[in-house]
Design a protein around this motif. Structure first.
Motif, PDB file in Angstrom:
ATOM      1  N   ASP A  14       0.929  -1.177  -0.262  1.00  0.00           N
ATOM      2  CA  ASP A  14       0.074  -0.054  -0.068  1.00  0.00           C
ATOM      3  C   ASP A  14       0.768   1.379   0.031  1.00  0.00           C
ATOM      4  OD1 ASP A  14      -2.305  -1.616   0.035  1.00  0.00           O
ATOM      5  OD2 ASP A  14      -2.432  -1.326   2.400  1.00  0.00           O
ATOM      6  N   GLN A  24       0.511   5.797  -0.025  1.00  0.00           N
ATOM      7  CA  GLN A  24      -0.665   6.993   0.040  1.00  0.00           C
ATOM      8  C   GLN A  24       0.102   8.333  -0.050  1.00  0.00           C
ATOM      9  OE1 GLN A  24      -2.750   7.475   3.434  1.00  0.00           O
ATOM     10  NE2 GLN A  24      -4.368   8.242   2.374  1.00  0.00           N
ATOM     11  N   HIS A  77      -5.913  11.791  -2.080  1.00  0.00           N
ATOM     12  CA  HIS A  77      -4.695  11.135  -2.124  1.00  0.00           C
ATOM     13  C   HIS A  77      -5.060   9.775  -1.435  1.00  0.00           C
ATOM     14  CE1 HIS A  77      -4.508  13.665   1.408  1.00  0.00           C
ATOM     15  NE2 HIS A  77      -4.053  12.534   2.190  1.00  0.00           N
ATOM     16  N   PRO A  78      -5.705   9.081  -2.156  1.00  0.00           N
ATOM     17  CA  PRO A  78      -6.180   7.546  -1.715  1.00  0.00           C
ATOM     18  C   PRO A  78      -5.187   6.678  -1.467  1.00  0.00           C
ATOM     19  CG  PRO A  78      -6.918   7.783  -3.953  1.00  0.00           C
ATOM     20  CD  PRO A  78      -6.429   9.154  -3.720  1.00  0.00           C
ATOM     21  N   THR A  79      -5.346   5.677  -0.503  1.00  0.00           N
ATOM     22  CA  THR A  79      -4.441   4.617  -0.551  1.00  0.00           C
ATOM     23  C   THR A  79      -4.387   3.845  -2.018  1.00  0.00           C
ATOM     24  OG1 THR A  79      -4.694   4.302   1.878  1.00  0.00           O
ATOM     25  CG2 THR A  79      -3.781   2.600   0.694  1.00  0.00           C
ATOM     26  N   THR A  98      -3.140   0.218  -3.598  1.00  0.00           N
ATOM     27  CA  THR A  98      -2.874  -0.990  -3.191  1.00  0.00           C
ATOM     28  C   THR A  98      -2.117  -1.595  -4.552  1.00  0.00           C
ATOM     29  OG1 THR A  98      -4.429  -1.117  -1.534  1.00  0.00           O
ATOM     30  CG2 THR A  98      -3.265  -3.519  -2.497  1.00  0.00           C
ATOM     31  N   ALA A 131      -0.637  13.649  -6.013  1.00  0.00           N
ATOM     32  CA  ALA A 131      -0.625  12.347  -5.219  1.00  0.00           C
ATOM     33  C   ALA A 131      -0.463  11.073  -6.106  1.00  0.00           C
ATOM     34  CB  ALA A 131      -1.799  12.470  -4.435  1.00  0.00           C
TER      35      ALA A 131
END
Length: 114
Positions: free
Chosen positions: A11, A13, A41-43, A45, A110
């Motif tokens: 992950d 971020q 700025h989402p995580t 994966t 991001a």
């Protein structure tokens, strides 16, 4: 672009650290990239082999007065993935950087998947 070369998911971020480097030894040229916080700025994966990228805006060094920039061809970019103290080097001599430490030419967004 970052690629997960590992065997398990990871992950990420946030924003990568980005700067121009030069002098044949990785010396930072100018100010590191400002973080563009205007988008989420989402995580992200990343499965093994998965990729993430971050938009990078580069202002041309010629747009600044020479005394405020002191332009020089960069050797490339130093990139720090979010949360990492280990960096990556992207070699390219296609850009002119500023050698004045306060000169800002870079802005980075991001990380996003893909």
């Amino acid at each position: 672009m970052l690629t997960n070369n590992g065997s398990s998911s990871c992950d990420l971020q946030g924003w990568p650290g980005v700067s121009f480097v030069g002098d044949g030894n990785g010396t930072q040229l100018g100010k590191s990239a400002e973080l563009d916080r205007s988008t989420p700025h989402p995580t992200v994966t990343l499965a093994p082999g998965g990729k993430a990228s971050a938009p990078l805006k580069i202002t041309q060094a010629g747009n600044l007065p020479e005394e405020e920039c002191k332009p020089k061809t960069a050797d490339g970019f130093r990139v720090y993935p979010p949360g990492s103290t280990a960096s990556l080097f992207i070699k390219t001599t296609d850009y002119t950087a500023c050698t004045v430490p306060t000169a800002s030419l870079l802005s980075v967004g991001a990380l996003v998947a893909g």
